[in-house]
Scaffold this active site. Structure first.
Site, PDB file in Angstrom:
ATOM      1  N   SER A  65       0.792  -1.233   0.000  1.00  0.00           N
ATOM      2  CA  SER A  65       0.000   0.000   0.000  1.00  0.00           C
ATOM      3  C   SER A  65       0.825   1.285   0.000  1.00  0.00           C
ATOM      4  O   SER A  65       0.257   2.366  -0.161  1.00  0.00           O
ATOM      5  CB  SER A  65      -0.960   0.016   1.189  1.00  0.00           C
ATOM      6  OG  SER A  65      -2.143  -0.642   0.819  1.00  0.00           O
ATOM      7  N   LYS A  68       0.256   3.354  -2.942  1.00  0.00           N
ATOM      8  CA  LYS A  68      -0.927   4.228  -3.046  1.00  0.00           C
ATOM      9  C   LYS A  68      -0.509   5.706  -2.940  1.00  0.00           C
ATOM     10  O   LYS A  68      -1.193   6.582  -3.468  1.00  0.00           O
ATOM     11  CB  LYS A  68      -1.949   3.856  -1.974  1.00  0.00           C
ATOM     12  CG  LYS A  68      -2.585   2.461  -2.215  1.00  0.00           C
ATOM     13  CD  LYS A  68      -3.552   2.076  -1.104  1.00  0.00           C
ATOM     14  CE  LYS A  68      -4.403   0.848  -1.416  1.00  0.00           C
ATOM     15  NZ  LYS A  68      -3.881  -0.441  -1.032  1.00  0.00           N
ATOM     16  N   TYR A 190      -3.805  -2.227 -10.482  1.00  0.00           N
ATOM     17  CA  TYR A 190      -3.718  -2.100  -9.018  1.00  0.00           C
ATOM     18  C   TYR A 190      -2.810  -3.188  -8.426  1.00  0.00           C
ATOM     19  O   TYR A 190      -1.952  -2.904  -7.579  1.00  0.00           O
ATOM     20  CB  TYR A 190      -5.129  -2.173  -8.401  1.00  0.00           C
ATOM     21  CG  TYR A 190      -5.105  -2.258  -6.899  1.00  0.00           C
ATOM     22  CD1 TYR A 190      -4.830  -1.143  -6.123  1.00  0.00           C
ATOM     23  CD2 TYR A 190      -5.316  -3.485  -6.253  1.00  0.00           C
ATOM     24  CE1 TYR A 190      -4.766  -1.232  -4.737  1.00  0.00           C
ATOM     25  CE2 TYR A 190      -5.261  -3.578  -4.866  1.00  0.00           C
ATOM     26  CZ  TYR A 190      -4.984  -2.451  -4.115  1.00  0.00           C
ATOM     27  OH  TYR A 190      -4.908  -2.547  -2.750  1.00  0.00           O
ATOM     28  N   TYR A 242      -3.713   2.512   8.334  1.00  0.00           N
ATOM     29  CA  TYR A 242      -4.884   1.657   8.568  1.00  0.00           C
ATOM     30  C   TYR A 242      -5.688   2.187   9.741  1.00  0.00           C
ATOM     31  O   TYR A 242      -5.883   3.390   9.845  1.00  0.00           O
ATOM     32  CB  TYR A 242      -4.452   0.197   8.773  1.00  0.00           C
ATOM     33  CG  TYR A 242      -3.611  -0.318   7.631  1.00  0.00           C
ATOM     34  CD1 TYR A 242      -4.110  -0.337   6.335  1.00  0.00           C
ATOM     35  CD2 TYR A 242      -2.312  -0.755   7.836  1.00  0.00           C
ATOM     36  CE1 TYR A 242      -3.342  -0.796   5.267  1.00  0.00           C
ATOM     37  CE2 TYR A 242      -1.537  -1.220   6.777  1.00  0.00           C
ATOM     38  CZ  TYR A 242      -2.060  -1.230   5.499  1.00  0.00           C
ATOM     39  OH  TYR A 242      -1.301  -1.667   4.448  1.00  0.00           O
ATOM     40  N   VAL A 260       1.214  -3.815   3.866  1.00  0.00           N
ATOM     41  CA  VAL A 260       1.225  -5.114   4.539  1.00  0.00           C
ATOM     42  C   VAL A 260       2.473  -5.943   4.205  1.00  0.00           C
ATOM     43  O   VAL A 260       2.699  -6.989   4.796  1.00  0.00           O
ATOM     44  CB  VAL A 260      -0.044  -5.950   4.255  1.00  0.00           C
ATOM     45  CG1 VAL A 260      -1.274  -5.304   4.861  1.00  0.00           C
ATOM     46  CG2 VAL A 260      -0.229  -6.211   2.774  1.00  0.00           C
TER      47      VAL A 260
HETATM   48  N1  GLU Z   1      -2.312  -5.812  -2.043  1.00  0.00           N
HETATM   49  C1  GLU Z   1      -2.968  -5.552  -0.804  1.00  0.00           C
HETATM   50  C2  GLU Z   1      -4.450  -5.616  -0.987  1.00  0.00           C
HETATM   51  O1  GLU Z   1      -4.918  -5.027  -1.900  1.00  0.00           O
HETATM   52  C3  GLU Z   1      -2.531  -4.231  -0.283  1.00  0.00           C
HETATM   53  C4  GLU Z   1      -2.822  -4.157   1.145  1.00  0.00           C
HETATM   54  C5  GLU Z   1      -2.031  -3.129   1.866  1.00  0.00           C
HETATM   55  O2  GLU Z   1      -0.798  -3.094   1.842  1.00  0.00           O
HETATM   56  O3  GLU Z   1      -2.710  -2.321   2.523  1.00  0.00           O
HETATM   57  O4  GLU Z   1      -5.158  -6.253  -0.264  1.00  0.00           O
END
Ligand code: GLU
Length: 306
Positions: A65, A68, A190, A242, A260
């Protein structure tokens, strides 16, 4: 007087060791479950150009993430304010892959750092980039000054094979009319963004413009406009960890984004960017040793935004 960052990093690398055993490795996809539990690395890049590292700061890992933030950077640069027409800027108070809130809020994701929000960002990038996968590689290679950053194809394939929730989220968004492009194409982009493999040093370099008003200290180029830099940092502070943003703000006190894969990248505006990697996660999905390491760093250096 500037703190002795190297001394602090060396001390952190020893101090966090006992917490390795308590972290839980992400196992929602097989490709991440094999990450080495006792691996630890950290890098600090100052706006002056000075770099400090400890441990496995050059080992590449799955950024997940953290990507992002790069995608948001790219979208703000290309689209600007209209990006927010289909996307919120508020903490979600829900898990990053939750479907429930999306139902109540008519398919408009709370922010770009939950999965639904990131899917909308990808959908918008598809309007402005010929190939958002290549555009992501171009962005991070330029920002980090490193030409061989790439995607971990095993992780990308694993995300696609096990991406039931993300597929549900994308279809849900499509059902609400908040995804314009083909669901499978959006998901493929994504999943690749999540599968970007970078080291702590590379991530810190790719974040340092966020500590420098949007200007890369390395090249002098404007990576993001000042008003977008403010937005990215504000969103990291309020939505980047999170369901632990409040705890992270109290303990660490700087804007950051976790993944994660076990990485956390953060910035101290005007001073430096920092990235830490340790794959054992806490219950919220944030690196356990990584959060502790950042807490020690801002406490011992006595620099945070508060
Ligand atoms: N590839 C993970 C998902 O889409 C990313 C989760 C993350 O790092 O927050 O579930």
């Amino acid at each position: 007087m500037t703190a002795d960052y190297q001394k602090i990093l060396d001390h952190i690398a020893i101090d966090v060791r006992p917490s390795f055993a308590r972290g839980k490795i992400a196992d929602y996809i097989p490709a991440l479950a094999a990450a080495p539990r006792d691996c630890f690395g950290m890098a600090v890049i100052c706006v002056s150009g000075d770099e400090y590292v400890v441990g496995e700061a050059d080992r590449r890992f799955s950024v997940q993430s953290i990507s992002k933030v790069f995608a948001l950077n790219m979208a703000l640069r290309a689209i600007g304010a209209p990006l927010w027409d289909r996307l919120g800027r508020e903490p979600s108070g829900n898990p990053f892959n939750s479907l429930v809130q999306l139902e109540y809020e008519n398919g408009v994701p709370r922010n770009p750092f939950i999965n639904a929000g990131a899917l909308v960002v990808v959908d918008r990038l598809m309007d402005v980039c010929a190939d958002p996968k290549v555009a992501m590689l171009d962005f991070v290679r330029e920002a980090a000054g490193c030409d061989d950053i790439g995607f971990d194809q095993e992780v990308a394939a694993s995300e696609a094979a096990w991406g039931y929730r993300n597929r549900a989220l994308a279809n849900f968004l499509k059902g609400f009319g908040n995804l314009r492009h083909d669901v499978d194409e959006v998901l493929d982009i994504y999943f690749h963004h999540c599968a970007l493999a970078m080291s702590c040093r590379e991530i810190s370099r790719a974040f340092v413009h966020l500590a420098n008003g949007g200007i890369s200290p390395r090249t002098g180029a404007a990576v993001t406009k000042p008003e977008h830099t403010k937005q990215v940092n504000a969103l990291m502070l309020t939505c980047g960890l999170y369901d632990s943003v409040g705890d992270f703000a109290c303990r660490v006190g700087i804007p950051g984004k976790s993944g994660v894969g076990g990485g956390i990248a953060a910035v101290i505006p005007g001073i430096l960017s920092i990235c830490v990697y340790s794959p054992g996660l806490d219950e919220s999905g944030n690196s356990l040793a990584g959060t502790r390491a950042l807490e020690i760093f801002t406490t011992e250096s006595a620099i945070s935004i508060f």
